[in-house]
Design a protein around this motif. Sequence first.
Motif, PDB file in Angstrom:
ATOM      1  N   SER A 238     -27.941  55.895  17.391  1.00 47.67           N
ATOM      2  CA  SER A 238     -28.885  54.811  17.653  1.00 47.67           C
ATOM      3  C   SER A 238     -29.223  54.680  19.140  1.00 47.67           C
ATOM      4  CB  SER A 238     -28.325  53.478  17.146  1.00 47.67           C
ATOM      5  OG  SER A 238     -27.089  53.175  17.773  1.00 47.67           O
ATOM      6  N   SER A 239     -28.286  55.023  20.016  1.00 48.60           N
ATOM      7  CA  SER A 239     -28.583  54.976  21.448  1.00 48.60           C
ATOM      8  C   SER A 239     -27.564  55.806  22.222  1.00 48.60           C
ATOM      9  CB  SER A 239     -28.575  53.533  21.965  1.00 48.60           C
ATOM     10  OG  SER A 239     -27.280  52.981  21.900  1.00 48.60           O
ATOM     11  N   GLU A 240     -27.936  56.174  23.422  1.00 47.93           N
ATOM     12  CA  GLU A 240     -27.013  56.867  24.312  1.00 47.93           C
ATOM     13  C   GLU A 240     -27.293  56.441  25.745  1.00 47.93           C
ATOM     14  OE1 GLU A 240     -28.045  61.168  25.371  1.00 47.93           O
ATOM     15  OE2 GLU A 240     -28.894  60.977  23.359  1.00 47.93           O
ATOM     16  N   GLU A 241     -26.271  56.521  26.569  1.00 53.59           N
ATOM     17  CA  GLU A 241     -26.375  56.167  27.979  1.00 53.59           C
ATOM     18  C   GLU A 241     -25.879  57.348  28.810  1.00 53.59           C
ATOM     19  OE1 GLU A 241     -25.397  51.405  27.281  1.00 53.59           O
ATOM     20  OE2 GLU A 241     -23.860  52.761  28.099  1.00 53.59           O
ATOM     21  N   GLU A 242     -26.545  57.593  29.933  1.00 57.82           N
ATOM     22  CA  GLU A 242     -26.165  58.705  30.807  1.00 57.82           C
ATOM     23  C   GLU A 242     -25.870  58.174  32.201  1.00 57.82           C
ATOM     24  OE1 GLU A 242     -27.942  62.883  32.667  1.00 57.82           O
ATOM     25  OE2 GLU A 242     -28.983  61.883  31.012  1.00 57.82           O
ATOM     26  N   PHE A 243     -24.790  58.708  32.801  1.00 54.49           N
ATOM     27  CA  PHE A 243     -24.353  58.287  34.124  1.00 54.49           C
ATOM     28  C   PHE A 243     -24.207  59.526  35.014  1.00 54.49           C
ATOM     29  CE2 PHE A 243     -22.884  55.456  30.861  1.00 54.49           C
ATOM     30  CZ  PHE A 243     -23.174  54.190  31.350  1.00 54.49           C
ATOM     31  N   ASP A 244     -24.414  59.359  36.303  1.00 56.39           N
ATOM     32  CA  ASP A 244     -24.430  60.496  37.225  1.00 56.39           C
ATOM     33  C   ASP A 244     -23.105  60.619  37.973  1.00 56.39           C
ATOM     34  OD1 ASP A 244     -24.941  62.438  39.121  1.00 56.39           O
ATOM     35  OD2 ASP A 244     -26.979  61.740  39.523  1.00 56.39           O
ATOM     36  N   PRO A 245     -22.299  61.647  37.653  1.00 61.59           N
ATOM     37  CA  PRO A 245     -21.008  61.822  38.344  1.00 61.59           C
ATOM     38  C   PRO A 245     -21.159  62.156  39.820  1.00 61.59           C
ATOM     39  CG  PRO A 245     -21.121  63.098  36.300  1.00 61.59           C
ATOM     40  CD  PRO A 245     -22.506  62.642  36.595  1.00 61.59           C
ATOM     41  N   TYR A 246     -22.356  62.568  40.233  1.00 60.58           N
ATOM     42  CA  TYR A 246     -22.578  62.944  41.624  1.00 60.58           C
ATOM     43  C   TYR A 246     -22.978  61.748  42.494  1.00 60.58           C
ATOM     44  CZ  TYR A 246     -22.261  67.822  40.245  1.00 60.58           C
ATOM     45  OH  TYR A 246     -21.799  69.028  39.777  1.00 60.58           O
ATOM     46  N   PHE A 247     -23.247  60.601  41.867  1.00 58.11           N
ATOM     47  CA  PHE A 247     -23.628  59.407  42.606  1.00 58.11           C
ATOM     48  C   PHE A 247     -22.880  58.185  42.081  1.00 58.11           C
ATOM     49  CE2 PHE A 247     -27.149  62.288  43.377  1.00 58.11           C
ATOM     50  CZ  PHE A 247     -27.402  62.100  44.732  1.00 58.11           C
ATOM     51  N   GLY A 248     -21.554  58.299  42.083  1.00 58.15           N
ATOM     52  CA  GLY A 248     -20.711  57.171  41.730  1.00 58.15           C
ATOM     53  C   GLY A 248     -20.869  56.685  40.303  1.00 58.15           C
ATOM     54  N   PHE A 249     -21.270  57.553  39.422  1.00 56.15           N
ATOM     55  CA  PHE A 249     -21.453  57.231  38.003  1.00 56.15           C
ATOM     56  C   PHE A 249     -22.469  56.093  37.799  1.00 56.15           C
ATOM     57  CE2 PHE A 249     -17.499  59.547  37.991  1.00 56.15           C
ATOM     58  CZ  PHE A 249     -17.613  60.338  36.856  1.00 56.15           C
ATOM     59  N   GLN A 250     -23.498  56.084  38.640  1.00 55.00           N
ATOM     60  CA  GLN A 250     -24.595  55.146  38.414  1.00 55.00           C
ATOM     61  C   GLN A 250     -25.320  55.532  37.128  1.00 55.00           C
ATOM     62  OE1 GLN A 250     -27.240  54.415  41.758  1.00 55.00           O
ATOM     63  NE2 GLN A 250     -25.668  55.096  43.193  1.00 55.00           N
TER      64      GLN A 250
END
Length: 260
Positions: A238-250
Amino acid sequence: MKNSSFFLVLVIIFLGCNITEEGESVPNDLEIELQELLKKPTSSPEGELFKVLTYGGDSDMIFSTRERIYPVVGDIIVDIIKEQNEDTTGIGVNYFENGKIQFSHFFDFLNHQAIWQSTREYMYDSKGLLKELFIETASQPHRLLANYRYDSLDRLVMIEYPIENGAELQVYTYDESNRITSEWKSVVGQEDYKIDFLVYEYSSSNLLTAKKSGERGNLEGNFKDAFRYFYDQSKKLSSEEEFDPYFGFQQVRRTEYYYY
């Protein structure tokens, strides 16, 4: 998506296609085929995906929309891609045979006209396993994009992407339940050097709930969610979220999926 929405898109496309301007290119065969395809009636198959919304960062502002159409002809799926102002920017057409994708065409949508940009061709072995992926673009000829490799249990263990001086690799490992446990990127000749290492996490019902990463994709340190996955009562994503490990997991984006 209802049929009325589909035909609204169709009208917009053909209003643009019927206007001849100086310097406008003549449609090629695939563009003409798309025009004919969009004249066909559509269906609303129960349980199938019909819309995907993507939001930028952790905001509630829609970044892009993908509306999926099922023409009542052959085994074909059409994706209408729109930007945040609901203007169509692209169209994808996917052709299937026996449930397996064979060709995928992508068209930019500029000045009310669909313009072919690329075609992907999928090749399978005698077991029906995807073995090779080819691509042709408006600027480059037909070429190999990826090789798929499997183990003795027919599990995908490596995707090889040819580059000028070797090959980039996407590698997968599995547990005793045949679930992917980790993935990473590497290069032929440097397989011990793992880039963007991810660890998979599952629910008690074997649904993938997260892919975890170390800071900047490292193998050491505290692992945090790089991706999170959520499901509806039918166990559909139903949904997914993505975070950036290269920028503090923003948070990079959030994506929502809707079904008939």
